[in-house]
Design a protein around this motif. Sequence first.
Motif, mmCIF file in Angstrom:
data_model
loop_
_atom_site.group_PDB
_atom_site.id
_atom_site.type_symbol
_atom_site.label_atom_id
_atom_site.label_comp_id
_atom_site.label_asym_id
_atom_site.label_seq_id
_atom_site.Cartn_x
_atom_site.Cartn_y
_atom_site.Cartn_z
ATOM 1 N N VAL A 13 0.845 -1.186 0.000
ATOM 2 C CA VAL A 13 0.000 0.000 0.000
ATOM 3 C C VAL A 13 0.882 1.237 0.000
ATOM 4 N N GLN A 14 0.797 2.030 -1.051
ATOM 5 C CA GLN A 14 1.615 3.223 -1.186
ATOM 6 C C GLN A 14 0.796 4.451 -0.793
ATOM 7 N N GLY A 15 1.160 5.039 0.350
ATOM 8 C CA GLY A 15 0.393 6.160 0.880
ATOM 9 C C GLY A 15 0.880 7.520 0.437
ATOM 10 N N SER A 16 2.002 7.580 -0.255
ATOM 11 C CA SER A 16 2.554 8.860 -0.702
ATOM 12 C C SER A 16 2.201 9.119 -2.161
ATOM 13 N N PRO A 17 1.920 10.384 -2.526
ATOM 14 C CA PRO A 17 1.660 10.713 -3.925
ATOM 15 C C PRO A 17 2.930 10.967 -4.725
ATOM 16 N N ARG A 18 4.099 10.880 -4.084
ATOM 17 C CA ARG A 18 5.350 11.299 -4.725
ATOM 18 C C ARG A 18 6.040 10.186 -5.512
ATOM 19 N N LYS A 19 5.451 8.998 -5.514
ATOM 20 C CA LYS A 19 5.942 7.875 -6.303
ATOM 21 C C LYS A 19 7.446 7.650 -6.094
ATOM 22 N N THR A 20 8.263 7.697 -7.161
ATOM 23 C CA THR A 20 9.687 7.370 -7.030
ATOM 24 C C THR A 20 10.468 8.411 -6.236
ATOM 25 N N ASP A 21 9.878 9.602 -6.033
ATOM 26 C CA ASP A 21 10.538 10.623 -5.215
ATOM 27 C C ASP A 21 10.227 10.457 -3.730
ATOM 28 N N ASP A 41 8.385 -16.783 -5.465
ATOM 29 C CA ASP A 41 6.998 -17.166 -5.737
ATOM 30 C C ASP A 41 5.991 -16.256 -5.032
ATOM 31 N N LEU A 42 6.475 -15.289 -4.277
ATOM 32 C CA LEU A 42 5.581 -14.376 -3.575
ATOM 33 C C LEU A 42 4.762 -13.558 -4.568
ATOM 34 N N GLU A 43 3.456 -13.555 -4.388
ATOM 35 C CA GLU A 43 2.572 -12.736 -5.226
ATOM 36 C C GLU A 43 2.482 -11.341 -4.615
ATOM 37 N N VAL A 44 2.790 -10.332 -5.393
ATOM 38 C CA VAL A 44 2.797 -8.949 -4.917
ATOM 39 C C VAL A 44 1.687 -8.162 -5.592
ATOM 40 N N ASP A 45 0.856 -7.541 -4.780
ATOM 41 C CA ASP A 45 -0.229 -6.683 -5.258
ATOM 42 C C ASP A 45 0.086 -5.256 -4.824
ATOM 43 N N VAL A 46 0.328 -4.359 -5.783
ATOM 44 C CA VAL A 46 0.688 -2.979 -5.485
ATOM 45 C C VAL A 46 -0.547 -2.092 -5.583
ATOM 46 N N LEU A 47 -0.846 -1.401 -4.490
ATOM 47 C CA LEU A 47 -1.987 -0.492 -4.447
ATOM 48 C C LEU A 47 -1.470 0.940 -4.322
ATOM 49 N N GLU A 48 -1.494 1.674 -5.425
ATOM 50 C CA GLU A 48 -1.093 3.073 -5.432
ATOM 51 C C GLU A 48 -2.342 3.916 -5.134
ATOM 52 N N LEU A 49 -2.474 4.337 -3.898
ATOM 53 C CA LEU A 49 -3.720 4.957 -3.446
ATOM 54 C C LEU A 49 -4.077 6.222 -4.205
ATOM 55 N N TRP A 50 -3.072 6.941 -4.688
ATOM 56 C CA TRP A 50 -3.350 8.209 -5.364
ATOM 57 C C TRP A 50 -3.792 8.009 -6.803
ATOM 58 N N ASP A 51 -3.667 6.784 -7.293
ATOM 59 C CA ASP A 51 -4.158 6.447 -8.625
ATOM 60 C C ASP A 51 -5.408 5.572 -8.560
#
Length: 218
Positions: A13-21, A41-51
Motif C-alpha cells: 500500500v503506497q500512501g505517498s503521492p510522490r511515487k519514485t521521489d 513465488d511471492l505474489e505482490v499486489d501494489v496499491l497506489e492509493l493516489w491512482d
Amino acid sequence: MSGGCSITKLLFVQGSPRKTDSGSIHVAQTYLDALTAMNPDLEVDVLELWDADLPAFDGDKAAAKMNVIAGEGLAGVQRSAWDEITEIASRFIAADRYLIASPMWNAGIPYRLKQYIDLIHQPGLLWSLDPETGYHGLLENKHATLALTAGVYFPGVKTPEFGVDHQSTYLRVWLNQAGVTDIDELRFQPSLLTPDPAQSLDEAVKKAVELAQVHGRL
C-alpha cells in the motif's frame, strides 16, 4: 515476527503521492525487492492509493455500516454502498502480509491513506464488537511492515516543538484492532534535521534489506 517462506501474497500500500521521489516508497521498495529475491513465488499486489478509484465514505456508506452493526438488513442504495465497500476490502483481506509506505503529514498520515482505511475498516470484514469484551480483529495470521518517513519528527526528538507521532501510533492501533499484531517498522527520519540525509537514507535502506532477509528466512 511471522514467517517469510509461508507467505503467498503481499499487498504493498503506497500512501505517498510522490511515487519514485517518495522516501517511504523507496525504503519499502528496497525491502520488497530483497524479500522477493528470497521468495520468488511471492505474489505482490501494489496499491497506489493516489491512482486508485476510492469512493467517498458518504452518508449511504455510513448508514450501511450502522445497520450492519445493528444487525439490520440492507437494501437499495445501502446495499449497493456496502457491496462497494466489501469489494474494496476484499483485496486487503486476501493478503497474507502488508507493506505500508507512509509519510507523516501534520503529525498523522496522508488523507488518501486515511480514506482507504475508513472504507475497509468495517464490521464483519476487519473487526467485530462485543459489548462486554470490546473489539475483536477478524484478520488472523497476518503481518505488517510499516515504512515511515517524516520531514522533522523522529523518535526521541523534543515534542511538540518538532512534531508529534500520530502516524505510527494510528497505524498500529488500526492494524491491532483488525487483528494484525505482528508489526515491524522501518523509518527514514528525519529528512530535514539530519546533517547528512543521504547517509540517513542509506542506513534506512540497509535496515530494510536486513529486515527482509530475516523475514525471508523464517
